[in-house]
Design an enzyme around this catalytic site. Structure first.
Site, PDB file in Angstrom:
ATOM      1  N   ASP A   1     -24.900  -8.551  -3.297  1.00  0.00           N
ATOM      2  CA  ASP A   1     -23.711  -9.470  -3.255  1.00  0.00           C
ATOM      3  C   ASP A   1     -22.679  -8.778  -4.081  1.00  0.00           C
ATOM      4  OD1 ASP A   1     -24.692 -11.527  -1.428  1.00  0.00           O
ATOM      5  OD2 ASP A   1     -26.357 -11.718  -2.999  1.00  0.00           O
TER       6      ASP A   1
ATOM      7  N   THR B   1     -31.834  -6.039  -5.551  1.00  0.00           N
ATOM      8  CA  THR B   1     -31.072  -7.220  -5.431  1.00  0.00           C
ATOM      9  C   THR B   1     -32.035  -8.440  -6.149  1.00  0.00           C
ATOM     10  OG1 THR B   1     -30.208  -8.856  -3.772  1.00  0.00           O
ATOM     11  CG2 THR B   1     -32.229  -7.671  -3.007  1.00  0.00           C
TER      12      THR B   1
ATOM     13  N   LYS C   1     -33.971  -4.963 -12.822  1.00  0.00           N
ATOM     14  CA  LYS C   1     -33.587  -3.813 -11.739  1.00  0.00           C
ATOM     15  C   LYS C   1     -33.725  -2.382 -12.209  1.00  0.00           C
ATOM     16  CE  LYS C   1     -30.221  -6.835  -9.104  1.00  0.00           C
ATOM     17  NZ  LYS C   1     -28.838  -6.696  -8.412  1.00  0.00           N
TER      18      LYS C   1
ATOM     19  N   ASP D   1     -26.902  -2.888  -5.610  1.00  0.00           N
ATOM     20  CA  ASP D   1     -26.815  -4.416  -5.473  1.00  0.00           C
ATOM     21  C   ASP D   1     -26.271  -4.849  -4.192  1.00  0.00           C
ATOM     22  OD1 ASP D   1     -26.662  -6.923  -6.254  1.00  0.00           O
ATOM     23  OD2 ASP D   1     -24.538  -6.843  -6.628  1.00  0.00           O
TER      24      ASP D   1
END
Length: 270
Positions: A10, A42, A197, A8
């Site tokens: 952030d 992401t 994801k 990931d």
């Protein structure tokens, strides 16, 4: 032996100032030089990760990126799309009608890195999202939306209390068959059921001939849960929420303390 790291961005790859630390850059470059794939996974579009890919040296056609929370995966250099899973036109139209009727601020993200909204009083969260991801922002009436508009993901972008209210009154028929996730207090996302994801990491690993047990996944929020399955070596960030930490095999330091770099050093390079 780990052959692919899916991370990931952030709250994971970058610190709270949205910056890459020198240690993170050096560690990821070392892993890549060792032949390990490092894939940014992401909710952002490609335009929102390009600067990080450049800093990390992940810019060849043997480098890959997963965007829109798993709605698309592509080669970095040529931008060739390996797969994408978008919402049907009638699906996001129904979500748009519900949002407008219930005064929940929204945004439509397209596969070509554009943001559309029918809120003329534009959400500050939408403005910030456009800024950080470098996506052009278009404000249109519903009637003026492009008729051929394709939706990678539909999002609520509003105050926490409005999203709380929206979740309580959202009809089940608008959620059935979709992947939905509260990715932040101010973001609630609706996507194709295949656009997660975790599913994207599975598909990319299979494309590269890599087994699930040879994949390390790293994240901090609920939209990362789908890739923190027992099949992968899941790593939770120290700043991650309790659900993420419970799902992961191990927990590393926070994103402000080079947690990702520490995990790569300990579990991949060591």
């Amino acid at each position: 032996m780990i052959k692919l790291i899916a991370t990931d961005i952030d709250g994971t790859l970058v610190n709270d100032d949205k910056k890459l630390s020198a240690k993170t850059i050096a560690t990821i470059k070392k892993a890549r030089q060792a032949g390990i794939y490092v894939v940014l996974c992401t909710g952002r579009p490609l335009s929102g990760v390009a600067e990080y890919l450049e800093e990390l040296g992940l810019t060849s056609d043997d480098d890959y990126v997963i965007t829109f929370n798993g709605a698309a995966a592509q080669k970095v250099a040529s931008q060739e799309v390996l797969f994408k899973h978008t919402l049907e036109f009638d699906e996001f139209q129904e979500l748009l009608d519900f949002s407008l009727a219930n005064q929940i601020k929204h945004q439509i993200i397209t596969p070509d890195n554009q943001i559309y909204t029918c809120d003329f009083d534009v959400s500050s969260y939408t403005v910030l999202d456009a800024f950080y991801t470098h996506m052009p922002l278009h404000v249109r009436t519903k009637a003026d939306l492009p008729q051929d508009l394709t939706c990678a993901k539909f999002m609520w972008a509003d105050q926490k209390e409005n999203l709380d209210r929206g979740e309580k009154i959202l009809p089940a028929k608008l959620k059935n068959g979709l992947y939905t996730v509260r990715s932040e207090d101010w973001f609630f996302e609706f996507q194709n059921a295949k656009a997660t994801k975790g599913q994207a990491v599975y598909q990319l690993a299979e494309h590269l001939g890599i087994k699930p047990e040879e994949v390390m996944t790293v994240g901090d929020q609920q939209n990362d849960l789908s890739m923190l399955t027992p099949d992968f070596f899941g790593v939770a960030m120290g700043n991650g929420n309790d659900l993420v930490k419970a799902a992961a095999k191990v927990t590393t330091a926070s994103n402000n303390d080079d947690g990702l770099a520490q995990a790569i050093e300990k579990y991949v390079l060591n």
